[in-house]
Write a protein that holds these residues in place. Structure first.
Motif, PDB file in Angstrom:
ATOM      1  N   SER A   1       1.026  -2.689  41.422  1.00 17.56           N
ATOM      2  CA  SER A   1       1.309  -3.040  40.035  1.00 17.56           C
ATOM      3  C   SER A   1       2.781  -2.784  39.703  1.00 17.56           C
ATOM      4  CB  SER A   1       0.404  -2.238  39.107  1.00 17.56           C
ATOM      5  OG  SER A   1       0.723  -2.489  37.768  1.00 17.56           O
ATOM      6  N   ARG A   2       3.295  -1.661  40.145  1.00 17.12           N
ATOM      7  CA  ARG A   2       4.717  -1.353  39.893  1.00 17.12           C
ATOM      8  C   ARG A   2       5.636  -2.298  40.647  1.00 17.12           C
ATOM      9  NH1 ARG A   2       3.856   5.014  39.826  1.00 17.12           N
ATOM     10  NH2 ARG A   2       3.238   5.169  37.641  1.00 17.12           N
ATOM     11  N   SER A   3       5.271  -2.639  41.868  1.00 17.54           N
ATOM     12  CA  SER A   3       6.077  -3.585  42.635  1.00 17.54           C
ATOM     13  C   SER A   3       6.087  -4.953  41.963  1.00 17.54           C
ATOM     14  CB  SER A   3       5.536  -3.687  44.060  1.00 17.54           C
ATOM     15  OG  SER A   3       6.314  -4.564  44.813  1.00 17.54           O
ATOM     16  N   TYR A   4       4.946  -5.369  41.454  1.00 18.35           N
ATOM     17  CA  TYR A   4       4.865  -6.634  40.717  1.00 18.35           C
ATOM     18  C   TYR A   4       5.782  -6.588  39.501  1.00 18.35           C
ATOM     19  CZ  TYR A   4       2.748 -10.785  38.641  1.00 18.35           C
ATOM     20  OH  TYR A   4       2.547 -12.035  38.107  1.00 18.35           O
ATOM     21  N   GLN A   5       5.728  -5.476  38.759  1.00 12.20           N
ATOM     22  CA  GLN A   5       6.577  -5.327  37.569  1.00 12.20           C
ATOM     23  C   GLN A   5       8.059  -5.375  37.928  1.00 12.20           C
ATOM     24  OE1 GLN A   5       5.208  -1.624  35.968  1.00 12.20           O
ATOM     25  NE2 GLN A   5       3.456  -2.531  34.930  1.00 12.20           N
ATOM     26  N   MET A   6       8.438  -4.772  39.049  1.00 15.85           N
ATOM     27  CA  MET A   6       9.841  -4.783  39.461  1.00 15.85           C
ATOM     28  C   MET A   6      10.298  -6.198  39.805  1.00 15.85           C
ATOM     29  SD  MET A   6      11.075  -1.840  39.062  1.00 15.85           S
ATOM     30  CE  MET A   6       9.958  -1.578  37.704  1.00 15.85           C
ATOM     31  N   ASN A   7       9.424  -6.992  40.427  1.00 19.02           N
ATOM     32  CA  ASN A   7       9.774  -8.376  40.724  1.00 19.02           C
ATOM     33  C   ASN A   7       9.924  -9.190  39.445  1.00 19.02           C
ATOM     34  OD1 ASN A   7       9.950  -8.894  43.672  1.00 19.02           O
ATOM     35  ND2 ASN A   7       7.949  -7.918  43.639  1.00 19.02           N
ATOM     36  N   VAL A   8       9.114  -8.889  38.438  1.00 20.95           N
ATOM     37  CA  VAL A   8       9.263  -9.553  37.140  1.00 20.95           C
ATOM     38  C   VAL A   8      10.622  -9.194  36.532  1.00 20.95           C
ATOM     39  CG1 VAL A   8       8.391  -9.634  34.770  1.00 20.95           C
ATOM     40  CG2 VAL A   8       6.802  -9.774  36.690  1.00 20.95           C
ATOM     41  N   GLU A   9      11.018  -7.937  36.640  1.00 17.98           N
ATOM     42  CA  GLU A   9      12.323  -7.509  36.114  1.00 17.98           C
ATOM     43  C   GLU A   9      13.474  -8.201  36.843  1.00 17.98           C
ATOM     44  OE1 GLU A   9      13.052  -5.715  33.401  1.00 17.98           O
ATOM     45  OE2 GLU A   9      10.889  -5.746  33.029  1.00 17.98           O
ATOM     46  N   VAL A  10      13.327  -8.383  38.148  1.00 16.11           N
ATOM     47  CA  VAL A  10      14.349  -9.107  38.916  1.00 16.11           C
ATOM     48  C   VAL A  10      14.469 -10.536  38.387  1.00 16.11           C
ATOM     49  CG1 VAL A  10      14.871 -10.091  41.189  1.00 16.11           C
ATOM     50  CG2 VAL A  10      14.189  -7.703  40.995  1.00 16.11           C
ATOM     51  N   LEU A  11      13.337 -11.189  38.138  1.00 19.00           N
ATOM     52  CA  LEU A  11      13.367 -12.550  37.595  1.00 19.00           C
ATOM     53  C   LEU A  11      14.030 -12.587  36.222  1.00 19.00           C
ATOM     54  CD1 LEU A  11       9.879 -13.990  38.576  1.00 19.00           C
ATOM     55  CD2 LEU A  11      12.101 -14.661  39.453  1.00 19.00           C
ATOM     56  N   LYS A  12      13.702 -11.628  35.370  1.00 14.47           N
ATOM     57  CA  LYS A  12      14.316 -11.579  34.038  1.00 14.47           C
ATOM     58  C   LYS A  12      15.827 -11.399  34.136  1.00 14.47           C
ATOM     59  CE  LYS A  12      10.488  -9.611  31.369  1.00 14.47           C
ATOM     60  NZ  LYS A  12      10.043  -8.431  30.616  1.00 14.47           N
ATOM     61  N   THR A  13      16.260 -10.520  35.008  1.00 17.06           N
ATOM     62  CA  THR A  13      17.692 -10.262  35.164  1.00 17.06           C
ATOM     63  C   THR A  13      18.419 -11.492  35.692  1.00 17.06           C
ATOM     64  OG1 THR A  13      17.240  -7.926  35.573  1.00 17.06           O
ATOM     65  CG2 THR A  13      19.395  -8.754  36.260  1.00 17.06           C
ATOM     66  N   ALA A  14      17.837 -12.158  36.684  1.00 16.11           N
ATOM     67  CA  ALA A  14      18.453 -13.372  37.222  1.00 16.11           C
ATOM     68  C   ALA A  14      18.527 -14.460  36.156  1.00 16.11           C
ATOM     69  CB  ALA A  14      17.675 -13.858  38.434  1.00 16.11           C
ATOM     70  N   LYS A  15      17.495 -14.583  35.346  1.00 21.38           N
ATOM     71  CA  LYS A  15      17.482 -15.566  34.265  1.00 21.38           C
ATOM     72  C   LYS A  15      18.595 -15.265  33.258  1.00 21.38           C
ATOM     73  CE  LYS A  15      14.714 -16.984  30.332  1.00 21.38           C
ATOM     74  NZ  LYS A  15      13.560 -16.632  29.522  1.00 21.38           N
ATOM     75  N   GLN A  16      18.751 -13.983  32.894  1.00 19.65           N
ATOM     76  CA  GLN A  16      19.814 -13.608  31.961  1.00 19.65           C
ATOM     77  C   GLN A  16      21.188 -13.898  32.550  1.00 19.65           C
ATOM     78  OE1 GLN A  16      19.002  -9.501  31.220  1.00 19.65           O
ATOM     79  NE2 GLN A  16      17.409  -9.904  29.700  1.00 19.65           N
ATOM     80  N   MET A  17      21.362 -13.655  33.835  1.00 14.51           N
ATOM     81  CA  MET A  17      22.652 -13.936  34.475  1.00 14.51           C
ATOM     82  C   MET A  17      22.960 -15.425  34.439  1.00 14.51           C
ATOM     83  SD  MET A  17      22.467 -11.335  37.715  1.00 14.51           S
ATOM     84  CE  MET A  17      23.903 -11.997  38.515  1.00 14.51           C
ATOM     85  N   LEU A  18      21.966 -16.258  34.706  1.00 16.55           N
ATOM     86  CA  LEU A  18      22.177 -17.704  34.658  1.00 16.55           C
ATOM     87  C   LEU A  18      22.494 -18.162  33.239  1.00 16.55           C
ATOM     88  CD1 LEU A  18      19.449 -19.110  37.063  1.00 16.55           C
ATOM     89  CD2 LEU A  18      21.920 -19.244  37.333  1.00 16.55           C
ATOM     90  N   GLN A  19      21.807 -17.610  32.246  1.00 15.05           N
ATOM     91  CA  GLN A  19      22.072 -17.990  30.861  1.00 15.05           C
ATOM     92  C   GLN A  19      23.490 -17.572  30.449  1.00 15.05           C
ATOM     93  OE1 GLN A  19      18.720 -16.114  28.927  1.00 15.05           O
ATOM     94  NE2 GLN A  19      17.580 -18.039  28.815  1.00 15.05           N
ATOM     95  N   ARG A  20      23.918 -16.396  30.863  1.00 20.42           N
ATOM     96  CA  ARG A  20      25.276 -15.952  30.533  1.00 20.42           C
ATOM     97  C   ARG A  20      26.324 -16.791  31.239  1.00 20.42           C
ATOM     98  NH1 ARG A  20      23.779  -9.650  30.872  1.00 20.42           N
ATOM     99  NH2 ARG A  20      22.785  -9.501  28.831  1.00 20.42           N
ATOM    100  N   THR A  21      26.014 -17.227  32.448  1.00 19.56           N
ATOM    101  CA  THR A  21      26.945 -18.081  33.179  1.00 19.56           C
ATOM    102  C   THR A  21      27.118 -19.406  32.451  1.00 19.56           C
ATOM    103  OG1 THR A  21      26.286 -17.058  35.263  1.00 19.56           O
ATOM    104  CG2 THR A  21      27.397 -19.184  35.393  1.00 19.56           C
ATOM    105  N   LEU A  22      26.053 -19.948  31.904  1.00 21.67           N
ATOM    106  CA  LEU A  22      26.124 -21.222  31.188  1.00 21.67           C
ATOM    107  C   LEU A  22      26.928 -21.102  29.895  1.00 21.67           C
ATOM    108  CD1 LEU A  22      22.493 -22.526  31.697  1.00 21.67           C
ATOM    109  CD2 LEU A  22      24.577 -23.371  32.775  1.00 21.67           C
ATOM    110  N   THR A  23      26.968 -19.921  29.297  1.00 21.58           N
ATOM    111  CA  THR A  23      27.709 -19.754  28.046  1.00 21.58           C
ATOM    112  C   THR A  23      29.174 -19.401  28.280  1.00 21.58           C
ATOM    113  OG1 THR A  23      27.086 -17.412  27.903  1.00 21.58           O
ATOM    114  CG2 THR A  23      25.643 -19.024  26.806  1.00 21.58           C
ATOM    115  N   LEU A  24      29.608 -19.237  29.516  1.00 19.86           N
ATOM    116  CA  LEU A  24      31.009 -18.885  29.767  1.00 19.86           C
ATOM    117  C   LEU A  24      31.976 -19.983  29.331  1.00 19.86           C
ATOM    118  CD1 LEU A  24      30.916 -17.188  33.279  1.00 19.86           C
ATOM    119  CD2 LEU A  24      31.415 -16.127  31.073  1.00 19.86           C
ATOM    120  N   GLY A  25      31.592 -21.225  29.433  1.00 19.61           N
ATOM    121  CA  GLY A  25      32.482 -22.326  29.089  1.00 19.61           C
ATOM    122  C   GLY A  25      32.583 -22.613  27.607  1.00 19.61           C
ATOM    123  N   GLN A  26      31.829 -21.915  26.788  1.00 17.78           N
ATOM    124  CA  GLN A  26      31.844 -22.205  25.359  1.00 17.78           C
ATOM    125  C   GLN A  26      32.972 -21.530  24.646  1.00 17.78           C
ATOM    126  OE1 GLN A  26      27.964 -21.146  23.913  1.00 17.78           O
ATOM    127  NE2 GLN A  26      26.997 -22.914  24.857  1.00 17.78           N
TER     128      GLN A  26
END
Length: 148
Positions: free
Chosen positions: A123-148
C-alpha cells in the motif's frame, strides 16, 4: 530519461503493487479455509516481480549507434504468481466436519502477520508511485508555463 518514461515506470509500479495487494487479500481471505486433504488445501500465493530492462543507445566516435553496456530499469513487471512452499498447518479437530479419518484438518500455510505486513508495504509503495506521478505532472505543467 524523459518525463514520459517516469509515467511508464510509476504506472508499472502501481500495477505490480495492485497485483501484490490482490494476492495478499486472497491469502487473508483463505487463511482459515479448512480441508480434509493436502491436495485440496489453499496455499499462500506471492507475486514474482522482475525489473524491466531498457537498453540505451549512444553515438560512438564513428557516428554509429551502439548499445550501452549497462541497461537501466524501465519499470517492474509481474513474472507470475507462485505458491509458497511452507508446510501446511495440520490441526487435530476430530469434531470438525472436514476432518479426515484420523481427525486432522488441513489449513493453509498463510501467516496473517506476514500478510498484513505485505499489505502495508504494498500500500505504501503504491502511494509512493502515485506521488511520483503527481510530481512529474506538476513538473510538466510548470514547464509549459515557462514561456508565458
Amino acid at each position: 530519461m524523459s518525463l514520459s518514461n517516469v509515467f511508464d515506470i510509476a504506472g508499472s509500479g502501481m500495477n505490480a503493487q495492485s497485483i501484490r495487494i490482490n494476492t495478499t487479500a486472497s491469502n487473508i481471505a483463505n487463511a482459515e479455509s479448512a480441508s480434509s486433504s493436502v491436495d485440496e488445501t489453499y496455499r499462500a500465493r506471492k507475486p514474482w516481480f522482475a525489473v524491466m530492462q531498457k537498453a540505451h543507445l549512444e553515438v560512438n566516435e564513428h557516428n554509429q549507434f551502439q548499445e550501452l553496456t549497462g541497461n537501466t530499469g524501465a519499470g517492474v513487471q509481474v513474472m507470475g504468481i507462485v505458491e509458497k512452499d511452507a508446510p501446511l498447518q495440520l490441526r487435530f479437530q476430530p469434531d470438525h466436519p472436514m476432518a479426515n479419518e484420523d481427525g486432522y484438518v488441513y489449513y493453509p500455510n498463510v501467516n496473517i502477520v506476514e500478510e498484513m505486513t505485505d499489505m502495508m508495504a504494498s500500500s505504501r509503495s503504491y502511494q509512493m508511485n502515485v506521488e511520483v506521478l503527481k510530481t512529474a505532472k506538476q513538473m510538466l505543467q510548470r514547464t509549459l508555463t515557462l514561456g508565458q
